[in-house]
Design a protein around this motif. Structure first.
Motif, PDB file in Angstrom:
ATOM      1  N   ASP A  99       0.831  -1.198   0.000  1.00  0.00           N
ATOM      2  CA  ASP A  99       0.000   0.000   0.000  1.00  0.00           C
ATOM      3  C   ASP A  99       0.871   1.255   0.000  1.00  0.00           C
ATOM      4  N   ASP A 100       2.168   1.080  -0.196  1.00  0.00           N
ATOM      5  CA  ASP A 100       3.097   2.210  -0.213  1.00  0.00           C
ATOM      6  C   ASP A 100       2.988   2.918  -1.575  1.00  0.00           C
ATOM      7  N   PRO A 101       2.497   4.158  -1.589  1.00  0.00           N
ATOM      8  CA  PRO A 101       2.291   4.853  -2.863  1.00  0.00           C
ATOM      9  C   PRO A 101       3.558   4.957  -3.715  1.00  0.00           C
ATOM     10  N   GLU A 102       4.715   5.130  -3.082  1.00  0.00           N
ATOM     11  CA  GLU A 102       5.951   5.271  -3.854  1.00  0.00           C
ATOM     12  C   GLU A 102       6.329   3.975  -4.549  1.00  0.00           C
ATOM     13  N   VAL A 103       6.146   2.855  -3.842  1.00  0.00           N
ATOM     14  CA  VAL A 103       6.456   1.556  -4.437  1.00  0.00           C
ATOM     15  C   VAL A 103       5.458   1.245  -5.554  1.00  0.00           C
ATOM     16  N   ILE A 104       4.183   1.539  -5.289  1.00  0.00           N
ATOM     17  CA  ILE A 104       3.154   1.307  -6.302  1.00  0.00           C
ATOM     18  C   ILE A 104       3.443   2.155  -7.536  1.00  0.00           C
ATOM     19  N   LEU A 105       3.836   3.416  -7.320  1.00  0.00           N
ATOM     20  CA  LEU A 105       4.143   4.313  -8.433  1.00  0.00           C
ATOM     21  C   LEU A 105       5.229   3.724  -9.333  1.00  0.00           C
ATOM     22  N   ALA A 106       6.299   3.234  -8.715  1.00  0.00           N
ATOM     23  CA  ALA A 106       7.416   2.692  -9.495  1.00  0.00           C
ATOM     24  C   ALA A 106       6.962   1.519 -10.360  1.00  0.00           C
ATOM     25  N   HIS A 107       6.153   0.638  -9.776  1.00  0.00           N
ATOM     26  CA  HIS A 107       5.710  -0.533 -10.529  1.00  0.00           C
ATOM     27  C   HIS A 107       4.583  -0.191 -11.510  1.00  0.00           C
ATOM     28  N   ASP A 108       3.801   0.832 -11.186  1.00  0.00           N
ATOM     29  CA  ASP A 108       2.771   1.287 -12.125  1.00  0.00           C
ATOM     30  C   ASP A 108       3.424   1.805 -13.410  1.00  0.00           C
ATOM     31  N   LEU A 109       4.457   2.632 -13.248  1.00  0.00           N
ATOM     32  CA  LEU A 109       5.176   3.146 -14.408  1.00  0.00           C
ATOM     33  C   LEU A 109       5.787   2.007 -15.220  1.00  0.00           C
ATOM     34  N   ALA A 110       6.382   1.049 -14.513  1.00  0.00           N
ATOM     35  CA  ALA A 110       7.028  -0.079 -15.187  1.00  0.00           C
ATOM     36  C   ALA A 110       5.993  -0.983 -15.862  1.00  0.00           C
ATOM     37  N   PHE A 111       4.835  -1.141 -15.241  1.00  0.00           N
ATOM     38  CA  PHE A 111       3.738  -1.946 -15.788  1.00  0.00           C
ATOM     39  C   PHE A 111       3.310  -1.403 -17.152  1.00  0.00           C
ATOM     40  N   HIS A 112       3.047  -0.096 -17.187  1.00  0.00           N
ATOM     41  CA  HIS A 112       2.595   0.524 -18.436  1.00  0.00           C
ATOM     42  C   HIS A 112       3.726   0.614 -19.464  1.00  0.00           C
ATOM     43  N   ARG A 113       4.942   0.808 -18.978  1.00  0.00           N
ATOM     44  CA  ARG A 113       6.088   0.860 -19.900  1.00  0.00           C
ATOM     45  C   ARG A 113       6.281  -0.491 -20.587  1.00  0.00           C
ATOM     46  N   ALA A 114       6.141  -1.565 -19.825  1.00  0.00           N
ATOM     47  CA  ALA A 114       6.309  -2.912 -20.388  1.00  0.00           C
ATOM     48  C   ALA A 114       5.240  -3.188 -21.445  1.00  0.00           C
ATOM     49  N   ILE A 115       4.032  -2.704 -21.211  1.00  0.00           N
ATOM     50  CA  ILE A 115       2.953  -2.894 -22.191  1.00  0.00           C
ATOM     51  C   ILE A 115       3.250  -2.103 -23.454  1.00  0.00           C
ATOM     52  N   GLY A 167       6.888   9.904 -22.448  1.00  0.00           N
ATOM     53  CA  GLY A 167       6.912  11.332 -22.183  1.00  0.00           C
ATOM     54  C   GLY A 167       5.658  11.826 -21.491  1.00  0.00           C
ATOM     55  N   LEU A 168       4.520  11.252 -21.848  1.00  0.00           N
ATOM     56  CA  LEU A 168       3.249  11.669 -21.251  1.00  0.00           C
ATOM     57  C   LEU A 168       3.081  11.149 -19.827  1.00  0.00           C
ATOM     58  N   SER A 169       3.908  10.177 -19.442  1.00  0.00           N
ATOM     59  CA  SER A 169       3.786   9.570 -18.118  1.00  0.00           C
ATOM     60  C   SER A 169       4.609  10.348 -17.100  1.00  0.00           C
ATOM     61  N   SER A 170       4.131  11.515 -16.740  1.00  0.00           N
ATOM     62  CA  SER A 170       4.822  12.351 -15.777  1.00  0.00           C
ATOM     63  C   SER A 170       4.865  11.681 -14.405  1.00  0.00           C
ATOM     64  N   ARG A 171       6.065  11.394 -13.931  1.00  0.00           N
ATOM     65  CA  ARG A 171       6.208  10.771 -12.613  1.00  0.00           C
ATOM     66  C   ARG A 171       5.660  11.690 -11.517  1.00  0.00           C
ATOM     67  N   THR A 172       5.894  12.996 -11.689  1.00  0.00           N
ATOM     68  CA  THR A 172       5.419  13.968 -10.696  1.00  0.00           C
ATOM     69  C   THR A 172       3.902  13.910 -10.565  1.00  0.00           C
ATOM     70  N   PHE A 173       3.212  13.918 -11.707  1.00  0.00           N
ATOM     71  CA  PHE A 173       1.753  13.887 -11.677  1.00  0.00           C
ATOM     72  C   PHE A 173       1.242  12.555 -11.150  1.00  0.00           C
ATOM     73  N   ARG A 174       1.850  11.457 -11.589  1.00  0.00           N
ATOM     74  CA  ARG A 174       1.367  10.149 -11.155  1.00  0.00           C
ATOM     75  C   ARG A 174       1.588   9.931  -9.664  1.00  0.00           C
ATOM     76  N   ALA A 175       2.639  10.526  -9.129  1.00  0.00           N
ATOM     77  CA  ALA A 175       2.856  10.444  -7.676  1.00  0.00           C
ATOM     78  C   ALA A 175       1.710  11.135  -6.943  1.00  0.00           C
ATOM     79  N   ARG A 176       1.285  12.266  -7.489  1.00  0.00           N
ATOM     80  CA  ARG A 176       0.157  12.989  -6.902  1.00  0.00           C
ATOM     81  C   ARG A 176      -1.115  12.141  -6.962  1.00  0.00           C
ATOM     82  N   VAL A 177      -1.316  11.450  -8.089  1.00  0.00           N
ATOM     83  CA  VAL A 177      -2.494  10.592  -8.239  1.00  0.00           C
ATOM     84  C   VAL A 177      -2.483   9.478  -7.201  1.00  0.00           C
ATOM     85  N   TRP A 178      -1.336   8.801  -7.060  1.00  0.00           N
ATOM     86  CA  TRP A 178      -1.271   7.678  -6.124  1.00  0.00           C
ATOM     87  C   TRP A 178      -1.446   8.129  -4.685  1.00  0.00           C
ATOM     88  N   ARG A 179      -0.904   9.309  -4.339  1.00  0.00           N
ATOM     89  CA  ARG A 179      -1.125   9.823  -2.979  1.00  0.00           C
ATOM     90  C   ARG A 179      -2.603  10.128  -2.767  1.00  0.00           C
TER      91      ARG A 179
END
Length: 236
Positions: free
Chosen positions: A142-158, A173-185
């Motif tokens: 349930d750690d947002p930072e860990v989920i964020l890292a794997h979420d990015l990798a999940f979509h990147r692999a696809i 390029g559209l996968s802004s880590r900053t924005f996605r971190a905000r989403v997961w929080r």
């Protein structure tokens, strides 16, 4: 040439024209990937332009990833990889706010759904296993930072499995880590992890079934949920 209004079309700056001339040389095959450019002086003379405008053009194309300056060796055309050339998308995504972010998510929804459909048709067993690893890792915490890292990798692999490097680069390029971190929080605060886990699971099922249309629908729904979340955030 006059456009009929009595006003001639505006000409670009000298530097812009120099940029276009160098790009044309690359597009026409006069300069190829990995090839060294003539010296600044020779190139300026060859194209009939000043050295200062040529210097600025080379600098601009270096920033864009088209050219690469090698210390003590000269300036070379890069490999022209899509990822390098489209890297500026990441800057746009990181710096965008408000309604512009919604626009970027709309673009991402179109491309993500297309990439997922292509991946469902093309994904290898090894690539599917990689997607499954990131899905399992997201579900195990349930750690947002860990989920964020794997979420990015999940979509990147696809995106990689879709087999279209240009599309993958744009999505990266559209996968802004900053924005996605905000989403997961935000999801953590709202207790919305269960919903997004269901969305990721639906994408995985479509990939495993090699069902392009199911993949397209699942990815569109997933990014659509993020869009709705952002619209609600902006509304509040």
């Amino acid at each position: 040439m006059n456009d009929g209004t009595g006003t001639a079309p505006r000409q670009g700056t000298v530097t812009q024209r120099a940029i276009e001339r160098i790009k044309a040389m690359i597009a026409d095959g006069v300069l190829g990937p990995g090839q060294r450019l003539p010296t600044e002086r020779d190139l300026a003379a060859q194209l009939g332009m000043s050295r200062s405008s040529m210097r600025e053009a080379i600098r601009a194309l270096t920033v864009l990833g088209v050219l690469e300056a090698r210390h003590g060796s000269g300036t070379y055309v890069t490999a022209l990889d899509a990822g390098d050339l489209l890297e500026t998308f990441g800057v746009v995504a990181d710096l965008s706010r408000g309604a512009r972010l919604v626009e970027l998510l709309e673009v991402r929804r179109v491309l993500e759904s297309t990439a997922t459909a292509l991946a469902a048709a093309r994904i290898t067993d090894a690539q599917l296993a990689e997607v499954e690893e990131h899905l399992a890792a997201m579900n195990a915490t349930d750690d947002p930072e860990v989920i964020l890292a794997h979420d990015l990798a999940f979509h990147r692999a696809i995106a990689v499995a879709a087999g279209n490097e240009t599309m993958a680069a744009i999505l990266e390029g559209l996968s802004s880590r900053t924005f996605r971190a905000r989403v997961w929080r935000g999801y953590a605060e709202e207790g919305a992890f269960a919903r997004t886990r269901r969305e990721h699971a639906a994408i995985h099922r479509a990939l495993k079934a090699r069902d392009p249309e199911a993949g397209r629908a699942a990815a569109a729904a997933h990014v659509g949920e993020v869009e709705e979340w952002l619209r609600a955030q902006l509304g509040s």
